[in-house]
Design an enzyme around this catalytic site. Structure first.
Site, mmCIF file in Angstrom:
data_model
loop_
_atom_site.group_PDB
_atom_site.id
_atom_site.type_symbol
_atom_site.label_atom_id
_atom_site.label_comp_id
_atom_site.label_asym_id
_atom_site.label_seq_id
_atom_site.Cartn_x
_atom_site.Cartn_y
_atom_site.Cartn_z
ATOM 1 N N CYS A 173 0.814 -1.229 0.000
ATOM 2 C CA CYS A 173 0.000 0.000 0.000
ATOM 3 C C CYS A 173 0.843 1.273 0.000
ATOM 4 O O CYS A 173 0.362 2.333 -0.397
ATOM 5 C CB CYS A 173 -0.935 0.008 1.203
ATOM 6 S SG CYS A 173 -1.992 -1.444 1.228
ATOM 7 N N ASN B 174 -10.111 -1.233 -2.027
ATOM 8 C CA ASN B 174 -8.692 -0.954 -1.800
ATOM 9 C C ASN B 174 -7.897 -1.456 -3.009
ATOM 10 O O ASN B 174 -7.836 -2.662 -3.248
ATOM 11 C CB ASN B 174 -8.256 -1.672 -0.510
ATOM 12 C CG ASN B 174 -6.810 -1.396 -0.141
ATOM 13 O OD1 ASN B 174 -6.051 -0.841 -0.936
ATOM 14 N ND2 ASN B 174 -6.421 -1.796 1.053
ATOM 15 N N HIS C 190 -4.308 6.977 1.539
ATOM 16 C CA HIS C 190 -4.463 5.623 1.008
ATOM 17 C C HIS C 190 -5.871 5.131 1.320
ATOM 18 O O HIS C 190 -6.414 5.400 2.395
ATOM 19 C CB HIS C 190 -3.408 4.703 1.626
ATOM 20 C CG HIS C 190 -3.636 3.255 1.324
ATOM 21 N ND1 HIS C 190 -3.763 2.791 0.043
ATOM 22 C CD2 HIS C 190 -3.795 2.180 2.146
ATOM 23 C CE1 HIS C 190 -3.987 1.487 0.085
ATOM 24 N NE2 HIS C 190 -4.014 1.085 1.343
#
Ligand code: UT7
Length: 343
Positions: free
Chosen positions: A121, A300, A270
């Site tokens: 990430c 995500n 994020h």
């Protein structure tokens, strides 16, 4: 020393929309639309069709970023590609993207270096920091930075895997980092990692310490148990560390730049869980108009979340020249980062 700024942005998501209800209807997962929305904010995500590679998602995003930068692929001096869902085990995806961009063909073939970054990430921010250093040092004038993921192929789309499977989606974002003499661009990067938590969010398809490194049956055919094949996550521990680390790294970045949160015009967090970002927003007193989200639509997308946010915000007129932008990420490793840029 030149400054390094983002001269172009691009994004691409595959066309197939998978709603929370489709996770139930099509895959038989024991979940509800309400559970997923309440816990994560996700309403739908995109899944690529079989036959599509991660680099097929990255290609249109990269082409758009190059075009918006007013460049041709052959103007690039380097490719940095962040992903945890690369096309193959090796080589990395950067070389496949280089080939698909047409850089290896014709009399003007340009065999630019291609670097893969494996920081999940935080991969895009690690890549952005690397590109910035390359440009500022004079080693490159234009660096393509890609964050792209094709998660859907490796999700355990059953009730057993629902905690992870309901979170992730496919997508790609890209930026071009270019040299400029103007007083603008990427001002700082703060990156961090804490390997004590390396096993908390991991996909351990093989164990290289074992012989064979993947269990085999009597015919020598590799056999993977679900706990090896799919990502495992201690969600609560990740959540707790995410809010703490993202808050701290943002504060460190502000101190480094001699600014406060109020000086930042746009926050690109994020997109792992809307609740993480809402917690940060609340505790920092950030007004809604200074934050962009896309987790509701894409889930995500790991390394792709921030470059997709940037491309969409620029396209929608929410991100304009002169704005101060904070990009903040946290994820598997644990790894995290914050990049501050004057757009
Ligand atoms: O980008 C990488 C970084 N990743 C993250 O930042 C993720 C951070 N973590 C999270 O976002 C949250 O921890 C999750 C959304 C993953 C999970 O939320 P939670 O509130 O921590 O739930 P939980 O894992 O503690 O699970 C609570 C219950 C469990 O049932 P029992 O054991 O209490 O009966 C789970 O089995 O919810 C169940 N559950 C589900 N129920 C319906 C887990 N996933 C689902 C689901 N639908 N999809």
């Amino acid at each position: 020393m030149p400054n390094a700024y983002i001269s172009g942005t691009g994004s691409f998501v595959p066309p197939r929309v998978v709603t929370n209800d489709e996770l139930i209807k099509q895959y038989g997962i024991d979940t509800t639309d309400e559970w997923i929305i309440q816990r994560t904010g996700i309403r739908e995500r995109r899944f690529a069709e079989p036959g599509v590679f991660c680099t097929d998602l990255a290609l249109p995003a990269a082409q758009q970023a190059i075009e918006r930068a007013g460049l041709q692929p052959h103007d690039l001096d380097m490719i940095i590609y962040a992903t945890l869902s690369s096309d193959h085990c090796f080589p990395g995806s950067g070389v496949y993207l280089q080939r698909k961009l047409g850089l290896c063909e014709g009399p003007n073939a340009k065999f630019v270096p291609a670097l893969d970054v494996r920081n999940q990430c935080s991969g895009f921010l690690y890549s952005l920091a690397t590109a910035t250093s390359m440009v500022k040092s004079g080693g490159a004038k234009h660096v393509l930075v890609v964050g792209a993921e094709l998660h859907s192929a490796a999700l355990d789309l059953t009730t057993r895997g629902r905690t992870v499977a309901s979170l992730f989606g496919d997508g790609a974002g890209a930026v071009v980092v270019s040299a400029t003499d103007e007083d603008r661009g990427i001002r700082s990067w703060n990156l961090g990692a804490d390997g004590r938590y390396a096993d908390v969010l991991a996909q351990k398809i093989w164990d290289i310490s074992k012989r064979p490194f993947i269990p085999q049956n009597e015919q020598g055919i590799g056999q993977l148990a679900p706990e090896m094949m799919y990502a495992l996550m201690d969600g609560k521990l990740v959540f707790k560390n995410a809010v703490e680390r993202m808050m701290t790294v943002l504060m460190e970045a502000c101190v480094k730049n001699g600014i406060t949160g109020a000086d930042i015009d746009l926050f690109c967090f994020h997109q792992a869980n809307l609740r993480i970002n809402q917690w940060l927003q609340q505790h920092l007193g950030i007004p809604d108009e200074k934050v962009v989200h896309n987790i509701q639509r894409y889930g995500n997308t790991t390394a792709a979340t921030i470059p997709i946010l940037l491309a969409e915000a620029e396209r929608d007129g929410k991100l304009k020249k002169g704005m101060k932008v904070a990009m903040i990420a946290f994820g598997s490793g644990f790894t995290w980062g914050c990049v501050i840029a004057d757009w």
